[in-house]
Motif scaffolding. Sequence first.
Motif, PDB file in Angstrom:
ATOM      1  N   SER A  74       0.839  -1.206   0.000  1.00  0.00           N
ATOM      2  CA  SER A  74       0.000   0.000   0.000  1.00  0.00           C
ATOM      3  C   SER A  74       0.874   1.257   0.000  1.00  0.00           C
ATOM      4  O   SER A  74       0.526   2.252  -0.639  1.00  0.00           O
ATOM      5  CB  SER A  74      -0.994  -0.001   1.156  1.00  0.00           C
ATOM      6  N   GLU A  77       2.060   1.660  -3.522  1.00  0.00           N
ATOM      7  CA  GLU A  77       0.952   2.107  -4.366  1.00  0.00           C
ATOM      8  C   GLU A  77       0.690   3.604  -4.160  1.00  0.00           C
ATOM      9  O   GLU A  77       0.475   4.340  -5.136  1.00  0.00           O
ATOM     10  CB  GLU A  77      -0.298   1.281  -4.058  1.00  0.00           C
ATOM     11  N   GLU A  83       1.114  -0.932  -9.207  1.00  0.00           N
ATOM     12  CA  GLU A  83      -0.336  -0.946  -9.412  1.00  0.00           C
ATOM     13  C   GLU A  83      -0.847  -2.288  -8.931  1.00  0.00           C
ATOM     14  O   GLU A  83      -0.213  -3.327  -9.167  1.00  0.00           O
ATOM     15  CB  GLU A  83      -0.697  -0.828 -10.891  1.00  0.00           C
ATOM     16  N   VAL A  96       0.310  -7.720  -8.439  1.00  0.00           N
ATOM     17  CA  VAL A  96       1.150  -6.539  -8.268  1.00  0.00           C
ATOM     18  C   VAL A  96       1.950  -6.305  -9.546  1.00  0.00           C
ATOM     19  O   VAL A  96       2.595  -7.224 -10.061  1.00  0.00           O
ATOM     20  CB  VAL A  96       2.122  -6.724  -7.076  1.00  0.00           C
TER      21      VAL A  96
END
Length: 149
Positions: A74, A77, A83, A96
Amino acid sequence: MDKKSVGTYFSFFNEVAIIEQLSRAMLEARLPNGLIAPHFTVLNHLTRLGDGKTPLDMARAFQVPKTSMTHTLSGLERHGLIEMRPHPKDGRSKQVWLTEEGRKVRERTIDALGPDFQKIAARFPVEQIENGLPLLESVRAYLDKMRDT
Protein backbone atom coordinates in the motif's frame (compact mmCIF):
# COMPACT_ATOMS: atom_id res chain seq x y z
CA MET A 1 28.92 -31.39 14.84
CA ASP A 2 31.68 -30.22 17.16
CA LYS A 3 31.53 -26.96 19.12
CA LYS A 4 34.20 -25.26 16.99
CA SER A 5 32.27 -25.96 13.78
CA VAL A 6 29.03 -24.68 15.32
CA GLY A 7 30.91 -21.52 16.29
CA THR A 8 32.25 -21.11 12.76
CA TYR A 9 28.79 -21.44 11.22
CA PHE A 10 27.36 -19.04 13.79
CA SER A 11 30.13 -16.51 13.04
CA PHE A 12 29.46 -16.80 9.30
CA PHE A 13 25.73 -16.09 9.67
CA ASN A 14 26.37 -13.42 12.28
CA GLU A 15 28.66 -11.58 9.83
CA VAL A 16 26.03 -11.90 7.08
CA ALA A 17 23.42 -10.42 9.45
CA ILE A 18 25.65 -7.49 10.39
CA ILE A 19 26.44 -6.84 6.72
CA GLU A 20 22.69 -6.87 6.03
CA GLN A 21 22.06 -4.28 8.76
CA LEU A 22 24.85 -2.00 7.57
CA SER A 23 23.92 -2.32 3.90
CA ARG A 24 20.25 -1.68 4.73
CA ALA A 25 21.22 1.61 6.39
CA MET A 26 23.33 2.52 3.35
CA LEU A 27 20.40 1.71 1.03
CA GLU A 28 17.83 3.61 3.08
CA ALA A 29 20.07 6.71 3.02
CA ARG A 30 19.80 6.67 -0.79
CA LEU A 31 16.05 6.00 -1.10
CA PRO A 32 13.61 8.83 -1.83
CA ASN A 33 11.83 10.26 1.20
CA GLY A 34 9.05 8.05 2.48
CA LEU A 35 10.57 4.80 1.23
CA ILE A 36 12.36 2.19 3.30
CA ALA A 37 14.31 -0.98 2.52
CA PRO A 38 11.24 -3.27 2.37
CA HIS A 39 9.79 -1.01 -0.35
CA PHE A 40 12.99 -1.29 -2.36
CA THR A 41 13.17 -5.07 -1.92
CA VAL A 42 9.68 -5.38 -3.42
CA LEU A 43 10.69 -3.22 -6.40
CA ASN A 44 13.81 -5.32 -6.82
CA HIS A 45 11.89 -8.60 -6.46
CA LEU A 46 9.39 -7.63 -9.16
CA THR A 47 12.19 -6.44 -11.45
CA ARG A 48 14.13 -9.68 -11.03
CA LEU A 49 11.24 -12.16 -11.11
CA GLY A 50 8.55 -10.34 -13.06
CA ASP A 51 5.23 -8.63 -12.46
CA GLY A 52 1.92 -10.25 -11.70
CA LYS A 53 2.69 -11.79 -8.31
CA THR A 54 -0.10 -11.87 -5.75
CA PRO A 55 0.40 -10.27 -2.34
CA LEU A 56 0.21 -13.75 -0.79
CA ASP A 57 2.92 -15.06 -3.17
CA MET A 58 5.11 -12.14 -2.21
CA ALA A 59 4.49 -12.56 1.52
CA ARG A 60 5.57 -16.19 1.20
CA ALA A 61 8.67 -15.24 -0.80
CA PHE A 62 9.67 -12.65 1.81
CA GLN A 63 8.58 -14.85 4.72
CA VAL A 64 6.44 -12.13 6.27
CA PRO A 65 2.78 -12.11 7.29
CA LYS A 66 0.38 -11.18 4.51
CA THR A 67 -0.67 -8.12 6.55
CA SER A 68 2.93 -6.86 6.56
CA MET A 69 3.21 -7.33 2.81
CA THR A 70 -0.14 -5.60 2.28
CA HIS A 71 1.14 -2.63 4.30
CA THR A 72 4.37 -2.47 2.26
CA LEU A 73 2.45 -2.73 -1.01
CA SER A 74 0.00 0.00 0.00
CA GLY A 75 2.95 2.34 0.64
CA LEU A 76 4.36 1.59 -2.80
CA GLU A 77 0.95 2.11 -4.37
CA ARG A 78 0.56 5.48 -2.61
CA HIS A 79 3.88 6.56 -4.11
CA GLY A 80 2.76 5.42 -7.58
CA LEU A 81 5.47 2.76 -7.80
CA ILE A 82 3.19 -0.25 -8.22
CA GLU A 83 -0.34 -0.95 -9.41
CA MET A 84 -2.68 -3.50 -7.91
CA ARG A 85 -4.75 -5.14 -10.63
CA PRO A 86 -7.52 -7.71 -10.37
CA HIS A 87 -6.33 -11.28 -10.85
CA PRO A 88 -7.78 -12.49 -14.17
CA LYS A 89 -8.37 -16.04 -12.88
CA ASP A 90 -9.38 -15.28 -9.28
CA GLY A 91 -11.71 -12.35 -8.70
CA ARG A 92 -10.94 -12.32 -4.96
CA SER A 93 -7.22 -11.78 -5.53
CA LYS A 94 -5.05 -9.04 -6.95
CA GLN A 95 -1.73 -8.96 -8.73
CA VAL A 96 1.15 -6.54 -8.27
CA TRP A 97 2.62 -4.70 -11.24
CA LEU A 98 5.52 -2.26 -11.31
CA THR A 99 4.83 1.14 -12.78
CA GLU A 100 7.36 2.88 -14.98
CA GLU A 101 8.08 5.19 -12.03
CA GLY A 102 8.71 2.13 -9.84
CA ARG A 103 11.30 0.89 -12.30
CA LYS A 104 12.91 4.33 -12.43
CA VAL A 105 13.06 4.63 -8.63
CA ARG A 106 14.81 1.27 -8.42
CA GLU A 107 17.35 2.29 -11.08
CA ARG A 108 17.94 5.74 -9.55
CA THR A 109 18.48 4.16 -6.14
CA ILE A 110 21.05 1.72 -7.53
CA ASP A 111 22.77 4.63 -9.31
CA ALA A 112 22.76 6.64 -6.05
CA LEU A 113 24.63 3.77 -4.37
CA GLY A 114 27.49 4.22 -6.87
CA PRO A 115 29.61 6.47 -4.62
CA ASP A 116 29.15 4.06 -1.70
CA PHE A 117 30.19 1.14 -3.89
CA GLN A 118 33.16 3.18 -5.13
CA LYS A 119 34.40 3.54 -1.54
CA ILE A 120 33.93 -0.19 -0.94
CA ALA A 121 35.75 -0.97 -4.20
CA ALA A 122 38.78 0.97 -2.96
CA ARG A 123 39.15 -1.64 -0.21
CA PHE A 124 37.64 -4.70 -1.89
CA PRO A 125 38.36 -5.01 -5.63
CA VAL A 126 35.49 -6.27 -7.76
CA GLU A 127 37.34 -9.57 -8.31
CA GLN A 128 37.21 -10.30 -4.56
CA ILE A 129 33.48 -9.59 -4.49
CA GLU A 130 32.97 -11.76 -7.58
CA ASN A 131 34.90 -14.60 -5.91
CA GLY A 132 32.64 -14.43 -2.84
CA LEU A 133 29.36 -14.39 -4.77
CA PRO A 134 29.18 -18.12 -5.65
CA LEU A 135 29.37 -19.14 -1.99
CA LEU A 136 26.74 -16.62 -0.92
CA GLU A 137 24.44 -17.54 -3.81
CA SER A 138 24.82 -21.23 -3.02
CA VAL A 139 24.07 -20.74 0.69
CA ARG A 140 21.05 -18.56 -0.18
CA ALA A 141 19.70 -21.14 -2.62
CA TYR A 142 20.17 -23.93 -0.07
CA LEU A 143 18.43 -21.98 2.69
CA ASP A 144 15.63 -21.07 0.31
CA LYS A 145 15.16 -24.73 -0.55
CA MET A 146 15.34 -25.75 3.13
CA ARG A 147 12.38 -23.56 4.08
CA ASP A 148 10.10 -25.66 1.91
CA THR A 149 10.99 -28.90 3.73
